[in-house]
Design an enzyme around this catalytic site. Structure first.
Site, PDB file in Angstrom:
ATOM      1  N   GLU A  32       0.894  -1.322  -0.186  1.00 54.64           N
ATOM      2  CA  GLU A  32      -0.176   0.063   0.042  1.00 54.64           C
ATOM      3  C   GLU A  32       0.988   1.201  -0.080  1.00 54.64           C
ATOM      4  O   GLU A  32       1.936   1.334   0.710  1.00 54.64           O
ATOM      5  CB  GLU A  32      -0.733  -0.169   1.235  1.00 54.64           C
ATOM      6  N   THR A  34       2.968   2.239  -1.813  1.00 52.84           N
ATOM      7  CA  THR A  34       4.121   1.767  -2.670  1.00 52.84           C
ATOM      8  C   THR A  34       4.177   2.098  -4.036  1.00 52.84           C
ATOM      9  O   THR A  34       5.418   2.359  -4.672  1.00 52.84           O
ATOM     10  CB  THR A  34       4.456   0.256  -2.446  1.00 52.84           C
ATOM     11  N   ASP A  35       2.880   2.285  -4.584  1.00 45.78           N
ATOM     12  CA  ASP A  35       2.936   2.431  -6.179  1.00 45.78           C
ATOM     13  C   ASP A  35       3.494   3.772  -6.734  1.00 45.78           C
ATOM     14  O   ASP A  35       4.500   3.621  -7.691  1.00 45.78           O
ATOM     15  CB  ASP A  35       1.582   1.969  -6.881  1.00 45.78           C
ATOM     16  N   SER A  66     -25.443   8.647 -15.702  1.00 45.00           N
ATOM     17  CA  SER A  66     -24.909   7.818 -14.492  1.00 45.00           C
ATOM     18  C   SER A  66     -26.264   7.047 -14.142  1.00 45.00           C
ATOM     19  O   SER A  66     -26.966   7.520 -13.727  1.00 45.00           O
ATOM     20  CB  SER A  66     -24.445   8.529 -13.587  1.00 45.00           C
ATOM     21  N   GLY A 119     -16.271   4.842  -2.555  1.00 40.49           N
ATOM     22  CA  GLY A 119     -15.561   5.101  -1.192  1.00 40.49           C
ATOM     23  C   GLY A 119     -15.100   4.032  -0.366  1.00 40.49           C
ATOM     24  O   GLY A 119     -14.899   4.099   0.851  1.00 40.49           O
ATOM     25  N   SER A 124     -13.496   2.257  -7.550  1.00 43.96           N
ATOM     26  CA  SER A 124     -14.592   2.567  -8.612  1.00 43.96           C
ATOM     27  C   SER A 124     -13.978   3.462  -9.560  1.00 43.96           C
ATOM     28  O   SER A 124     -14.587   3.379 -10.846  1.00 43.96           O
ATOM     29  CB  SER A 124     -15.820   2.872  -7.684  1.00 43.96           C
ATOM     30  N   ASP A 169      -4.306   0.826  -9.707  1.00 43.32           N
ATOM     31  CA  ASP A 169      -5.448   0.436  -9.851  1.00 43.32           C
ATOM     32  C   ASP A 169      -6.067   0.092 -11.161  1.00 43.32           C
ATOM     33  O   ASP A 169      -6.772  -0.559 -11.588  1.00 43.32           O
ATOM     34  CB  ASP A 169      -6.513   1.735  -9.287  1.00 43.32           C
TER      35      ASP A 169
END
Length: 388
Positions: A32, A34-35, A66, A119, A124, A169
């Protein structure tokens, strides 16, 4: 089925047949923050997805809808800019990336909706960006490769959503493979698939139900603190291009100059990279208990050194640790809310969910939402069935 509802909504609204695309959210087992430091991560695409129905409309306008929010939005494609409609910004950001490559985006209609909880730290936003990028690439016949689409989706997030996210992501959404997690080197972008059998060990996400307002400002601040640490180390070690290159010895040698806060931020990142490499070995050895210990250590670092946890996340990890059949647990995502990810033996999942729900309510008076997920493939095209 949700994808059929999205396709039907498109046909009812725009009166032509769409291309139907599925874009998954993701989990990250370990690695986490780290990217964006050029390090290692271990994500997987999951069966929480966003569906897109997209079709060219022969105009110079994008008509967006949407499905989940029941909101429409229109924009002239020659004048794509950020504005206050946040959900549309993600889509417009993708359009802008095609345009920056000198590609003319024709007018199109788009309906999208999904079941990725907003969230919860399941990306997402990346699913939204990758789904539209993939659909437009297909409709325009531009034949961009998936890595290029991942970079475009990431840039959309930077420039139109204002979050300086790493590539993980978007990469996970596009490159996911069923029953595998991906070990990604965020600097070289080399990656390997590691088998992960969700029929033996389930992935259960526990959603704190909170998203503290600190999240995005603190995320960008952590990034700055890491860059500050690199700038100091580079004066002594020119080879340190990112924290990926830094060693514990180097950090300790310059602890005073780094200052307490920057030292702890850098220390966390360096140690987390070690943990991801160790976790890969544990996975190859089939040692889920050892893998889980790396997850607990990751959470402790995120809580104490990187300081991106919160009471709700800490309580959930504490609850998980006390339950039978739980291999490991940690907060996942940017922090300050969202989900914990828990690796739980299949036969213990039901009791784990029940106990975690009860205990969370008892400790904090909050309702707990949980999701059991399986690992799926990355963004792909679904053949839309003819919807009457």
């Amino acid at each position: 089925m949700l994808h059929q509802s999205v396709a039907k909504s498109f046909q009812d609204r725009f009166n032509h047949s769409p291309l139907l695309v599925r874009a998954p959210g993701r989990v990250n087992l370990i690695g986490e923050h780290t990217d964006y430091n050029g390090g290692f991560v271990m994500p997987a695409a999951i069966d929480k997805e966003i569906y897109f129905a997209v079709g060219l409309n022969g105009t110079t306008t994008a008509r967006l809808y949407s499905y989940d929010l029941d909101q429409s939005y229109e924009t002239e494609l020659a004048e794509v800019t950020r504005d206050k409609t946040m959900w549309a910004n993600y889509l417009k950001g993708v359009v802008a990336q095609f345009q920056k490559r000198g590609l003319t985006v024709p007018g199109f209609d788009c309906v999208f909706g999904g079941n990725v909880p907003i969230g919860a730290g399941l990306s997402s936003s990346a699913a939204v960006e990758c789904g539209l990028a993939f659909a437009l690439d297909h409709l325009m016949g531009t034949n961009l490769d998936r890595m290029e689409l991942a970079h475009m989706a990431q840039k959309a997030e930077h420039e139109f959503a204002g979050v300086k996210s790493g590539l993980m992501d978007q990469f996970a959404s596009l490159f996911g493979r069923s029953e595998h997690v991906i070990m990604l080197d965020c600097r070289s972008l080399d990656y390997e698939y590691l088998p992960f059998d969700t029929s033996v060990c389930g992935i259960v996400l526990c959603n704190t139900g909170v998203k503290h307002s600190l999240a995005s400002s603190e995320y960008n601040l952590r990034r700055q603190e890491c860059e500050q640490g690199v700038a100091i180390l580079q004066q002594y070690y020119p080879e340190v291009a990112s924290l990926r290159d830094a060693t514990l010895e180097q950090l300790n040698a310059h602890r005073e100059e780094l200052g307490d806060v920057v030292y702890r931020r850098c220390m966390y990142v360096v140690q987390e990279n070690f943990r991801v490499e160790a976790a890969r070995q544990h996975l190859n050895d089939g040692d889920l208990a050892a893998f889980g210990q790396e997850m607990y250590a990751s959470h402790a670092g995120l809580r104490d050194d990187y300081e991106v946890s919160c009471q709700e996340l800490d309580v959930l990890v504490q609850i998980a640790k006390a339950q039978p059949g739980v291999y490991g647990s940690r907060m996942m995502g940017g922090g300050f809310g969202g989900c914990t990810i828990n690796l739980v033996a299949i036969e213990h999942i039901e009791s784990f969910v029940q106990k975690a729900t009860e205990e969370y309510k008892r400790y904090l008076g909050l309702e707990l939402e949980t999701y059991q997920t399986t690992i799926t493939g990355g963004v792909d095209i679904l053949q839309p069935e003819i919807v009457k």
